[in-house]
Design a protein around this motif. Sequence first.
Motif, PDB file in Angstrom:
ATOM      1  N   SER A  42     -17.298  25.427 -32.494  1.00 17.39           N
ATOM      2  CA  SER A  42     -16.031  24.667 -31.822  1.00 17.39           C
ATOM      3  C   SER A  42     -14.736  24.387 -32.833  1.00 17.39           C
ATOM      4  O   SER A  42     -13.691  23.820 -32.236  1.00 17.39           O
ATOM      5  CB  SER A  42     -16.680  23.179 -31.790  1.00 17.39           C
ATOM      6  OG  SER A  42     -17.002  22.660 -32.678  1.00 17.39           O
ATOM      7  N   LEU A  43     -14.961  24.940 -33.880  1.00 18.82           N
ATOM      8  CA  LEU A  43     -13.591  24.629 -34.961  1.00 18.82           C
ATOM      9  C   LEU A  43     -12.344  25.099 -34.377  1.00 18.82           C
ATOM     10  O   LEU A  43     -11.423  24.772 -34.526  1.00 18.82           O
ATOM     11  CB  LEU A  43     -14.125  25.417 -36.322  1.00 18.82           C
ATOM     12  CG  LEU A  43     -12.860  25.176 -37.350  1.00 18.82           C
ATOM     13  CD1 LEU A  43     -12.960  23.658 -37.810  1.00 18.82           C
ATOM     14  CD2 LEU A  43     -13.144  25.937 -38.529  1.00 18.82           C
ATOM     15  N   GLU A  81      -4.881  19.025 -41.842  1.00 17.67           N
ATOM     16  CA  GLU A  81      -3.899  19.955 -42.113  1.00 17.67           C
ATOM     17  C   GLU A  81      -3.471  20.833 -41.009  1.00 17.67           C
ATOM     18  O   GLU A  81      -2.474  21.393 -41.000  1.00 17.67           O
ATOM     19  CB  GLU A  81      -4.233  20.563 -43.415  1.00 17.67           C
ATOM     20  CG  GLU A  81      -4.691  19.555 -44.632  1.00 17.67           C
ATOM     21  CD  GLU A  81      -5.939  19.403 -44.744  1.00 17.67           C
ATOM     22  OE1 GLU A  81      -6.517  18.857 -45.602  1.00 17.67           O
ATOM     23  OE2 GLU A  81      -6.725  19.819 -43.831  1.00 17.67           O
ATOM     24  N   ILE A  82      -4.463  21.308 -40.096  1.00 20.96           N
ATOM     25  CA  ILE A  82      -4.163  22.331 -39.110  1.00 20.96           C
ATOM     26  C   ILE A  82      -3.805  21.632 -37.782  1.00 20.96           C
ATOM     27  O   ILE A  82      -4.519  20.826 -37.359  1.00 20.96           O
ATOM     28  CB  ILE A  82      -5.371  23.061 -39.076  1.00 20.96           C
ATOM     29  CG1 ILE A  82      -6.020  23.958 -40.333  1.00 20.96           C
ATOM     30  CG2 ILE A  82      -5.507  23.960 -37.841  1.00 20.96           C
ATOM     31  CD1 ILE A  82      -5.193  24.874 -40.391  1.00 20.96           C
ATOM     32  N   SER A  92      -9.365  19.317 -35.808  1.00 23.42           N
ATOM     33  CA  SER A  92     -10.297  18.611 -36.395  1.00 23.42           C
ATOM     34  C   SER A  92     -10.264  17.462 -37.113  1.00 23.42           C
ATOM     35  O   SER A  92      -9.275  17.629 -38.058  1.00 23.42           O
ATOM     36  CB  SER A  92     -11.363  19.614 -36.917  1.00 23.42           C
ATOM     37  OG  SER A  92     -12.230  19.222 -37.861  1.00 23.42           O
ATOM     38  N   ARG A  93     -11.151  16.417 -37.116  1.00 22.94           N
ATOM     39  CA  ARG A  93     -10.729  15.477 -38.239  1.00 22.94           C
ATOM     40  C   ARG A  93     -11.146  15.870 -39.646  1.00 22.94           C
ATOM     41  O   ARG A  93     -10.713  15.353 -40.503  1.00 22.94           O
ATOM     42  CB  ARG A  93     -11.690  14.162 -37.821  1.00 22.94           C
ATOM     43  CG  ARG A  93     -13.199  14.637 -37.800  1.00 22.94           C
ATOM     44  CD  ARG A  93     -13.798  13.179 -37.446  1.00 22.94           C
ATOM     45  NE  ARG A  93     -15.177  13.299 -37.252  1.00 22.94           N
ATOM     46  CZ  ARG A  93     -15.996  13.171 -38.240  1.00 22.94           C
ATOM     47  NH1 ARG A  93     -15.607  12.805 -39.530  1.00 22.94           N
ATOM     48  NH2 ARG A  93     -17.176  13.427 -38.218  1.00 22.94           N
ATOM     49  N   HIS A  97      -6.114  15.236 -51.953  1.00 22.99           N
ATOM     50  CA  HIS A  97      -6.046  14.738 -50.588  1.00 22.99           C
ATOM     51  C   HIS A  97      -4.896  15.244 -49.832  1.00 22.99           C
ATOM     52  O   HIS A  97      -3.719  15.429 -50.458  1.00 22.99           O
ATOM     53  CB  HIS A  97      -5.785  13.192 -50.936  1.00 22.99           C
ATOM     54  CG  HIS A  97      -5.760  12.654 -49.263  1.00 22.99           C
ATOM     55  ND1 HIS A  97      -5.099  12.632 -48.216  1.00 22.99           N
ATOM     56  CD2 HIS A  97      -7.000  12.013 -48.901  1.00 22.99           C
ATOM     57  CE1 HIS A  97      -5.495  11.903 -47.282  1.00 22.99           C
ATOM     58  NE2 HIS A  97      -6.390  11.547 -47.479  1.00 22.99           N
ATOM     59  N   PRO A  98      -4.994  15.685 -48.856  1.00 22.22           N
ATOM     60  CA  PRO A  98      -4.156  16.710 -48.060  1.00 22.22           C
ATOM     61  C   PRO A  98      -2.813  16.049 -47.663  1.00 22.22           C
ATOM     62  O   PRO A  98      -1.755  16.619 -47.560  1.00 22.22           O
ATOM     63  CB  PRO A  98      -4.869  17.257 -46.652  1.00 22.22           C
ATOM     64  CG  PRO A  98      -6.029  16.183 -46.508  1.00 22.22           C
ATOM     65  CD  PRO A  98      -6.296  15.618 -47.764  1.00 22.22           C
ATOM     66  N   ARG A  99      -2.900  14.737 -47.433  1.00 28.52           N
ATOM     67  CA  ARG A  99      -1.579  14.110 -47.144  1.00 28.52           C
ATOM     68  C   ARG A  99      -1.054  13.297 -47.914  1.00 28.52           C
ATOM     69  O   ARG A  99       0.194  12.741 -47.885  1.00 28.52           O
ATOM     70  CB  ARG A  99      -1.928  12.742 -46.119  1.00 28.52           C
ATOM     71  CG  ARG A  99      -2.563  13.404 -44.722  1.00 28.52           C
ATOM     72  CD  ARG A  99      -2.731  12.674 -43.891  1.00 28.52           C
ATOM     73  NE  ARG A  99      -3.420  12.903 -42.470  1.00 28.52           N
ATOM     74  CZ  ARG A  99      -2.655  13.559 -41.702  1.00 28.52           C
ATOM     75  NH1 ARG A  99      -1.217  13.535 -41.739  1.00 28.52           N
ATOM     76  NH2 ARG A  99      -3.189  13.863 -40.484  1.00 28.52           N
TER      77      ARG A  99
END
Length: 445
Positions: free
Chosen positions: A429-430, A440-441, A435-436, A81-83
């Motif tokens: 569209s990225l 991380e971006i 983006s949800r 998980h990124p967070r």
Amino acid sequence: MKHARRRQSRLRTRVAGTTGLLTLALGAAVAPATAAEKTASAPTTRAAALDDAGQAPGQMVALDDAAQAPGQAVGLDAAPHPRRTASLKVAPAPGQLTLPAPTGRHRVGTVDLHLRDSKRMDPWVPGQQRELMVSLWYPATHTSRYPAALLPNSQQVLPGGVTLPTTAGHTGAPVDRKAGKLPVLLYSPGGRGNRATGTALVQDLASRGYLVITIDHTHDTSDVVFPGGRHEVSMLPPGTKSRDLIDVRAADTHFVIDQLAEIARGHNPDVEHKLLPHGLTQAASTKHVGMFGASLGGGSVAAAMHADSRIDAGVNLDGQLFGSSEYKRLDRPYMLFSSEHHNRNTDGSWARLWEHLHGERLDLKLRGSGHNSFVDNQVLFPQAPGAFGITPEVMQQALGTIDPNRSIEVQRTYVAAFFDKHLRHRDRSLLDGPSRHFPEIDFVR
């Protein structure tokens, strides 16, 4: 404040001391292209340089205050998980290191080529013509008939019997004709790093239908192995400036594109006339070319674009710029892709370049990442920290908190999306904003 500075200085010293195995095995982990890179190391004799390559200082994560803020991310994510952050768990070193598998629909082929520029002398060694080793990665077919490729290094086995990864590429496999004419991407590694250091990203782009050419910049790279077992090691004169390295890398890139054009015309530029993969001549083209690089390699992209108008788009993976390129107008698409604590507010070269970008420009930040998050170190170090001599503290400083596999997934997605848009005209569209799916971006406006 003084205590914090002393602690950071001690950390830099410990980081520099862990580089030995990587110099020969991976070509040295990428050091940040900051003010610390402005002057290169003093020369040694070829034999001595090769013998001492495993002990050369300052080749990994020599952090500089100009680009790395104090208190950089601590810990390495134990979960994908990124967070989520967690304390680093150092597992026993496995026997075989691995890289994440490519995600594209194509299988991957690869071939190493030895190139000689008969029109240019080597800038670092008087009396020699400029020679380069490059690797071509491409969509392939019938790969089961061809051997899996090792990383192009001089050392495959590390202490404790730890073996460097086998790649997803198959040596000499035919080009997949169904992929058609292949858009081309060129990769320049970080300072003293070799062309193998970005393999996780490179082989993924090949699986997505790109012809990716990775370049060893001879005598700038710590150790380049040529056919017959000849080693060419770093031979930079005292006082060599990063801007001079970047100018040479730009010239190298221009030459490699010329050699690709020769392949497209049916010629074989390999010095030993190695048999080229079947179908390469038909697939090669210089009509759609992009370039990307990490650290000093990323800082070289703009200079290469100025030196060669055939490069249509560029991506800089966390590399500071040196020289005149940050002051020149660039009217082609360009993307800055930074680690957590490196951006236009901390790097004046990025701020200056940004004002001179007149094509599409993007500035993305990868949350939780460190400078070494943009090379294969991010997945290799955690697998066998003992074999690399990496302590948990050094690992935290080098890689940040983001899970390494997630980091690679995010980078693959955004780098491919950028080149798909500008080389293949596949707009998504990225790249329009946050983006949800990829929290991380950050889009730095």
